[in-house]
Design an enzyme around this catalytic site. Structure first.
Site, PDB file in Angstrom:
ATOM      1  N   HIS A 140      35.118  11.488  89.874  1.00  0.00           N
ATOM      2  CA  HIS A 140      35.802  12.705  89.388  1.00  0.00           C
ATOM      3  C   HIS A 140      34.857  13.429  88.436  1.00  0.00           C
ATOM      4  O   HIS A 140      34.717  13.041  87.275  1.00  0.00           O
ATOM      5  CB  HIS A 140      37.101  12.331  88.668  1.00  0.00           C
ATOM      6  CG  HIS A 140      37.921  13.511  88.269  1.00  0.00           C
ATOM      7  ND1 HIS A 140      39.265  13.618  88.565  1.00  0.00           N
ATOM      8  CD2 HIS A 140      37.605  14.662  87.604  1.00  0.00           C
ATOM      9  CE1 HIS A 140      39.729  14.766  88.102  1.00  0.00           C
ATOM     10  NE2 HIS A 140      38.739  15.413  87.500  1.00  0.00           N
ATOM     11  N   LYS A 154      42.144  18.532  96.308  1.00  0.00           N
ATOM     12  CA  LYS A 154      42.573  18.290  94.925  1.00  0.00           C
ATOM     13  C   LYS A 154      43.790  19.137  94.602  1.00  0.00           C
ATOM     14  O   LYS A 154      43.778  20.354  94.801  1.00  0.00           O
ATOM     15  CB  LYS A 154      41.430  18.659  93.969  1.00  0.00           C
ATOM     16  CG  LYS A 154      41.787  18.586  92.486  1.00  0.00           C
ATOM     17  CD  LYS A 154      41.841  17.154  91.972  1.00  0.00           C
ATOM     18  CE  LYS A 154      42.425  17.064  90.567  1.00  0.00           C
ATOM     19  NZ  LYS A 154      41.465  17.420  89.533  1.00  0.00           N
ATOM     20  N   HIS A 178      42.487  10.614  86.597  1.00  0.00           N
ATOM     21  CA  HIS A 178      42.446  10.515  85.125  1.00  0.00           C
ATOM     22  C   HIS A 178      43.785  10.088  84.529  1.00  0.00           C
ATOM     23  O   HIS A 178      44.382  10.813  83.736  1.00  0.00           O
ATOM     24  CB  HIS A 178      41.947  11.808  84.483  1.00  0.00           C
ATOM     25  CG  HIS A 178      42.491  13.097  85.041  1.00  0.00           C
ATOM     26  ND1 HIS A 178      43.831  13.355  85.161  1.00  0.00           N
ATOM     27  CD2 HIS A 178      41.864  14.191  85.515  1.00  0.00           C
ATOM     28  CE1 HIS A 178      43.992  14.559  85.668  1.00  0.00           C
ATOM     29  NE2 HIS A 178      42.817  15.085  85.902  1.00  0.00           N
ATOM     30  N   ASP A 200      35.806  12.568  84.799  1.00  0.00           N
ATOM     31  CA  ASP A 200      36.382  13.880  84.475  1.00  0.00           C
ATOM     32  C   ASP A 200      35.487  14.610  83.487  1.00  0.00           C
ATOM     33  O   ASP A 200      35.957  15.436  82.704  1.00  0.00           O
ATOM     34  CB  ASP A 200      37.816  13.763  83.929  1.00  0.00           C
ATOM     35  CG  ASP A 200      38.572  15.090  84.012  1.00  0.00           C
ATOM     36  OD1 ASP A 200      38.135  15.985  84.760  1.00  0.00           O
ATOM     37  OD2 ASP A 200      39.587  15.230  83.309  1.00  0.00           O
TER      38      ASP A 200
END
Ligand code: DOR
Ligand code: ZN
Length: 345
Positions: A13, A98, A173, A247
């Protein structure tokens, strides 16, 4: 001195941005990760196969010479996405779509307003083996920001998994004990990425003694009991369902230290070092390699990376600010401090 050699990790990610920002941040990931799943929330977002291929070409152009880094491309799910687009995406080697619920986070204006209207698209993703990556927060203004992930599980995640039971879902996440439990109790088609900040920090680290804008990200940091639950999840009996996804989300310092600061922490400069701290503190260094280098690859149906990297338990200073193009700088996670591990490049 303690050293640890592991299969080269993947970042499942990652936000790379575009233009000068892309050129500034990509080398940090390319020097330690074999591959990364590239988030599509550019302005405008990456919504078509042509957008994704053009973006991939810009990433390849920005790579340092001789790099073997491979970007894994994704598309941004919108209200207009179709089953046909899923088939085109699969044929073009795009690994996932996504989901950004509209308004949930940075550049999510084109996000999905009602996921339940996109069931045929999700069914086609299940059929084609294209992954569904989920930013799991409701955007209902009535719901407290600290509860948005837990409410998303009840309102969206559970019904979707019931309606499309074969869909391969990455709960991205994750930040709560609730999300970790959902993933552990779900079938093997459900996994989660976990960031370094949600394993290392809690909401006190964001708010006590003054607001720390560089620790503001979405989903927002949660209370300590949730952080502990995440550490237990990535080191425990069901750890195979959890994998590395930083992330890492760079923003210029001027947009973070701002009356309305942007969400996102840049961790790519010392990603594996930060995760090594987590596993070391938990007495579970032997589990770092599976989390960083095996579980994500397996879930994505990819081979493990052929190379390896070596970490040494020796403090390493983190730059206080990193050039970010156009005269801007960005402040990395731990900027101006140290990480406890050093990668041998
Ligand atoms: O903190 C975040 N920043 N969370 C996201 O979901 C998006 C990201 C970004 O793109 O800046
Ligand atoms: Zn993200």
């Amino acid at each position: 001195m303690q050293t640890l050699t592991i299969i080269q990790p993947d970042d499942m990610h990652l936000h790379l941005r575009d233009g000068e920002a892309l050129k500034a941040v990509l080398p940090f990931t390319a020097r330690q990760m074999g591959r990364a799943v590239i988030m599509p929330n550019l302005k405008p977002p990456v919504v078509s196969v042509a957008d994704a291929m053009a973006y991939k070409a810009r990433i390849m152009d920005a790579l340092p010479p001789n790099s073997t880094f491979e970007p894994l491309m994704t598309l941004y799910l919108t209200d207009k996405s179709t089953p046909e687009l899923v088939r085109e995406a699969k044929a073009a080697g795009i690994v996932a779509f996504k989901l950004y619920p509209a308004g949930a986070t940075t550049n999510s204006d084109s996000g999905v307003t009602d996921l339940f209207k996109l069931m045929p698209v999700l069914q086609e993703m299940a059929k084609q083996g294209v992954l569904f990556l989920v930013h799991g927060e409701v955007t209902d203004p009535e719901v407290d920001i600290f509860d948005r992930e837990a409410v998303f599980i009840e309102r969206v995640m559970k019904p979707v998994l019931q309606q499309v039971p074969d869909l391969k879902v990455v709960f991205e996440h994750i930040t709560t004990a609730d999300a970790a439990r959902l993933v552990m109790e779900a079938g093997d088609n459900v996994a989660a990425s976990v960031t370094p900040q949600h394993l290392l920090l809690n909401r006190n680290d964001l708010l006590v003694g003054g607001v720390r804008p560089h620790r503001y990200c979405l989903p927002v940091l949660k209370r300590e009991s949730h952080r502990k639950a995440l550490v237990e999840a990535v080191t425990g009996d069901n750890a195979h369902k959890f994998f590395l996804g930083t992330d890492s989300a760079p923003h210029a310092r001027s947009l973070k230290e701002n009356a309305c600061g942007c969400a996102g922490m840049f961790s790519a400069a010392t990603a594996i070092e930060l995760y090594a701290e987590v596993f070391d503190k938990a007495g579970a260094l032997d589990k770092l390699e599976a989390f960083a280098s095996k579980n994500g690859a397996r879930f994505y149906g990819l081979p493990e990376n052929p190379r390896s990297i070596t970490l040494i338990k020796q403090p390493c200073p983190v730059e206080a600010a990193i050039p970010f193009g156009d005269g801007e700088v960005l402040v990395p996670m731990r900027g101006g401090e140290q990480v406890a591990w050093t990668v041998q490049y």
